[in-house]
Design a protein around this motif. Structure first.
Motif, short mmCIF file in Angstrom:
data_model
loop_
_atom_site.label_atom_id
_atom_site.label_comp_id
_atom_site.label_asym_id
_atom_site.label_seq_id
_atom_site.Cartn_x
_atom_site.Cartn_y
_atom_site.Cartn_z
N LEU A 328 0.92 -1.22 -0.01
CA LEU A 328 -0.02 -0.06 -0.11
C LEU A 328 0.86 1.29 0.08
CD1 LEU A 328 -2.68 -1.10 2.47
CD2 LEU A 328 -3.14 -0.63 0.13
N ASN A 329 1.87 1.05 0.92
CA ASN A 329 3.04 2.47 0.62
C ASN A 329 3.35 2.67 -0.65
OD1 ASN A 329 2.71 2.96 3.21
ND2 ASN A 329 4.44 1.87 3.98
N ALA A 330 3.80 1.51 -1.39
CA ALA A 330 4.49 1.60 -2.77
C ALA A 330 3.09 1.94 -3.75
CB ALA A 330 4.63 0.03 -3.28
N ALA A 331 1.95 2.06 -3.35
CA ALA A 331 0.85 2.32 -4.15
C ALA A 331 0.68 3.96 -3.72
CB ALA A 331 -0.22 1.48 -4.23
N ALA A 332 1.33 4.52 -2.55
CA ALA A 332 1.03 5.91 -2.20
C ALA A 332 -0.16 5.89 -1.59
CB ALA A 332 1.38 6.79 -3.02
N ALA A 333 -0.85 4.80 -1.16
CA ALA A 333 -2.26 4.85 -0.50
C ALA A 333 -2.30 5.40 1.09
CB ALA A 333 -2.68 3.55 -0.46
N ASP A 334 -3.42 5.65 1.27
CA ASP A 334 -3.50 6.08 2.59
C ASP A 334 -3.74 5.11 3.71
OD1 ASP A 334 -4.39 7.41 5.12
OD2 ASP A 334 -5.72 8.66 4.03
N VAL A 335 -2.72 4.82 4.40
CA VAL A 335 -2.80 3.54 5.41
C VAL A 335 -2.45 3.82 6.66
CG1 VAL A 335 -0.66 2.84 4.41
CG2 VAL A 335 -1.90 1.11 5.36
N SER A 336 -3.14 3.13 7.52
CA SER A 336 -2.53 3.14 8.88
C SER A 336 -2.37 1.77 9.43
CB SER A 336 -3.76 3.56 9.75
OG SER A 336 -3.80 5.15 9.84
N PHE A 337 -1.47 1.35 10.22
CA PHE A 337 -1.27 -0.01 10.55
C PHE A 337 -0.75 -0.09 12.28
CE2 PHE A 337 2.40 -3.34 10.93
CZ PHE A 337 1.57 -4.10 11.37
N VAL A 338 -1.52 -0.78 12.74
CA VAL A 338 -1.45 -0.86 14.24
C VAL A 338 -1.21 -2.53 14.67
CG1 VAL A 338 -2.39 -0.75 16.26
CG2 VAL A 338 -2.37 1.09 15.07
N GLU A 339 -0.10 -2.77 15.23
CA GLU A 339 0.22 -4.18 15.90
C GLU A 339 -0.24 -3.88 17.23
OE1 GLU A 339 4.08 -5.22 16.42
OE2 GLU A 339 3.51 -7.76 15.87
N ILE A 340 -1.09 -4.87 17.70
CA ILE A 340 -1.64 -4.77 19.33
C ILE A 340 -0.65 -6.06 19.75
CG2 ILE A 340 -3.37 -5.13 20.58
CD1 ILE A 340 -5.10 -3.48 18.48
N GLU A 341 -0.31 -5.55 21.09
CA GLU A 341 0.40 -6.26 21.77
C GLU A 341 -0.57 -7.48 22.69
OE1 GLU A 341 4.06 -5.89 22.72
OE2 GLU A 341 4.09 -7.80 23.74
N THR A 342 -0.59 -8.57 22.34
CA THR A 342 -1.51 -9.30 23.19
C THR A 342 -1.24 -10.98 23.24
OG1 THR A 342 -3.58 -10.38 23.32
CG2 THR A 342 -2.87 -9.83 21.30
#
Lengths: 379, 226
Positions: A328-342
């Motif tokens: 998605l970054n390579a496509a310059a898309a609007d992206v958020s990414f969260v990794e949740i600790e569990t």
């Protein structure tokens, strides 16, 4: 919570062209809705369910009596509030809770499809959902969201109908099903097909079901939804209602008893052939197979993405989610990414994870404001 | 500070911190950014600068942050931020995808600053880079007089626990830009009090009295062939 259960027949005039080449005419989709479509038709949310899920996302399950599988996220005051959004959740094509699947009656033969049901794909499920939206008069979705197989559908939506998706929230999924996951699915399918009661898929004609096989399939799969740390924390080596080994093959350990319970209860609510078809659909899922590099799939996309993974999920790893983020970054898309600790493993997406709550609320509120979706009226 | 009507509605979803309360170096960066532009903030922390830019400059903002806590805090505020690393994740982005790429107080903590800077000017039409100046007179003085690794307000770590593995001076950074063929469009150096006026003129004066520096850099346009 108040909801409306519906079924609709689709595909009678224009059949659904499946990836396998079959044209499926006149099929049923069972779905639940919560809230109302606003005047601008800008507040529709499609929730996509996982392999063993169904349309009862926020209402009591008719067979188990349990609360909706995502009532933590869908409901008044929750991130997906029916006061604000028009929420739709449909049983997937190939499912067994009212949408046409292998247990349904084939109108041409008058008998259940069984293995004559065409093999379906994640894209086919999404096409059926798009037909449902047409039927409901929903032009586009403010949000499509789902975890696991629901996340696959979410990605497929963004790829196939980008103009109908404002935001996409794929959770704990991947852009292609891994070899390890295909392997686990194959174990499950072999367990079902090895059960003599399966009867080459025609068990319903013999008034039986492959209970043992389906239960084993569920038990094996359930292990993959947890994590070693969670199993250790919940069960360790504790014995089940006894102080010593029985020196037999009864469920001596709590963890055995728990798994057996998971298997037995699953059989009560799920169709074995549906399990074969839906796991197959996941196995076939590979978004970059048709388009080349994954980034090409999302080239110039306007969809706003929010991806969520969980640290202890070894079924759909953070690494696989990050691969989607890179594309998605390579496509310059609007992206958020969260990794949740569990430590709760893949199942974390269904559980009460405050950080998941906060992430979804923040992302959805900002997007809804941008789209001009009015907030829920204060009580 | 008087915020516009558009910004005021946004404040309802942000937290209690008013957008005017940002660090003085971030304010300086923000002042270099034209409204409505596309901005990538690398090492965005909890999203303070991005939020400010979205609210007051109406930019299209994206962020990359190494710490998961920072990412989660940013996304929970509705900012578009991904967990990632300046050293490894910049190569994904297409060339000239952003009007501005911001790297604030992070360059000195990267493994390969040269590659990072060349990626910044590739991805952004302009790159804004701020860093602590190791040529600052107090740093020089501490090292000279104490004979130990200097600790100052901008560099407040023991040598064995600092994340700052590639410190440089303003002169060093200018040299790096020369090497990469990047053009320095603006340079601001700040004293510890955040004052900027006295130290701008000469590079050598700035290198002595500036505790921090902010550079606006762009890729040298190739000369058109005759």
């Amino acid at each position: 919570m108040p909801s409306q259960g519906h079924t609709v027949e689709l595909g009678r005039d224009v059949p659904l062209k499946l990836d396998c080449g079959v044209k499926l005419g006149a099929f049923t989709v069972a779905y639940q809705t919560y809230g109302r479509l606003n005047e601008q038709k800008s507040n529709a949310v499609l929730v996509c369910h996982a392999l063993s899920g169904d349309q009862y996302v926020a209402s009591t399950h008719p067979l188990t009596g349990k609360p909706g599988w995502w009532h933590i996220l869908v409901g008044p005051g929750r991130p997906l509030d029916p006061e604000r959004f028009f929420i739709i959740c449909a049983n997937v094509l190939g499912g067994c809770m009212g949408t046409t699947g292998p247990a349904s009656i084939n109108p041409e033969t008058g008998k259940p499809y069984g293995l004559t049901f065409p093999v379906i794909t994640i894209a086919d499920m999404v096409r059926a959902q798009a037909m449902l939206l047409d039927h409901l008069g929903v032009p586009d979705l403010f949000c499509v969201i789902g975890g696991s197989m629901g996340g696959m559908q979410t990605l497929q939506w963004a790829a196939m109908y980008p103009e109908r998706v404002y935001t996409a929230i794929p959770i704990a999924c991947a852009a292609r099903h891994s070899a390890q996951n295909i392997a686990f699915h194959e174990v499950g399918r072999q367990a079902i097909m090895a059960d003599p009661e399966w009867r080459a898929g025609e068990y319903s004609l013999h008034n039986t079901t492959p209970r043992a096989g389906l239960a084993v399939a569920r038990m094996a799969a359930h292990i993959t939804y947890l994590s070693e740390a969670a199993l250790r924390r919940k069960f360790g080596r504790k014995l089940q209602n006894r102080s010593a080994f029985t020196y037999g093959f009864d469920a001596d350990f709590e963890v055995e008893s728990y798994l057996r319970h998971q298997g037995i209860t699953f059989v009560e609510r799920f169709d074995a052939n549906s399990y074969l078809y839906i796991t197959r659909a996941m196995d076939y899922f590979d978004m970059s197979a048709d388009h080349g590099a994954l980034a090409n799939v999302f080239a110039n996309t306007k969809v706003r993405f929010c991806l969520v993974s969980f640290t202890s999920d070894w079924l759909f790893t953070t690494w696989e989610m990050r691969e989607i983020v890179h594309a998605l970054n390579a496509a310059a898309a609007d992206v958020s990414f969260v990794e949740i600790e569990t430590d709760k493993g893949h199942d974390a997406f269904l559980l009460d994870e405050p950080e998941l709550h906060a992430t979804l609320s923040g992302f959805l509120n900002a997007a809804a404001e941008r789209r001009g979706v009015a907030p829920a009226a204060s009580p | 500070m008087n915020v516009g009507a558009g910004a005021r509605t946004d404040l309802t979803r942000a937290d209690v911190r008013r957008p005017s309360d940002i660090r003085v170096d971030l304010q300086m960066i923000a002042d270099m950014i034209k409204p409505e532009s596309r901005v990538l903030d690398i090492g965005c922390g909890d999203g303070q600068l991005l939020r400010y830019l979205v609210q007051t400059r109406n930019v299209v903002g994206r962020g990359i942050e190494l710490s998961q806590a920072g990412v989660n805090a940013s996304v929970a505020q509705g900012l578009s931020v991904v967990q990632g690393d300046a050293d490894s994740d910049l190569s994904d982005y297409p060339t000239q995808a952003f009007d501005y790429v911001v790297l604030s107080q992070t360059l000195q903590a990267t493994r390969n600053p040269r590659r990072v800077v060349s990626e910044l000017v590739r991805i952004g039409r302009k790159a804004i880079i701020s860093f602590p100046n190791f040529g600052y007179w107090k740093v020089r003085w501490r090292l000279l007089t104490d004979g130990r690794m200097p600790r100052t307000g901008a560099l407040d770590y023991e040598w064995h626990e600092t994340p700052n593995i590639h410190l440089c001076t303003i002169l060093d950074f200018v040299d790096l830009c020369d090497t990469l063929g990047a053009r320095v469009e603006r340079r601001i150096s700040m004293t510890s009090g955040g004052r900027t006026s006295l130290v701008q003129r000469s590079l050598h004066v700035a290198n002595l009295f500036g505790e921090q520096a902010v550079f606006l850099v762009s890729r040298q346009q190739p000369q058109p062939a005759r």
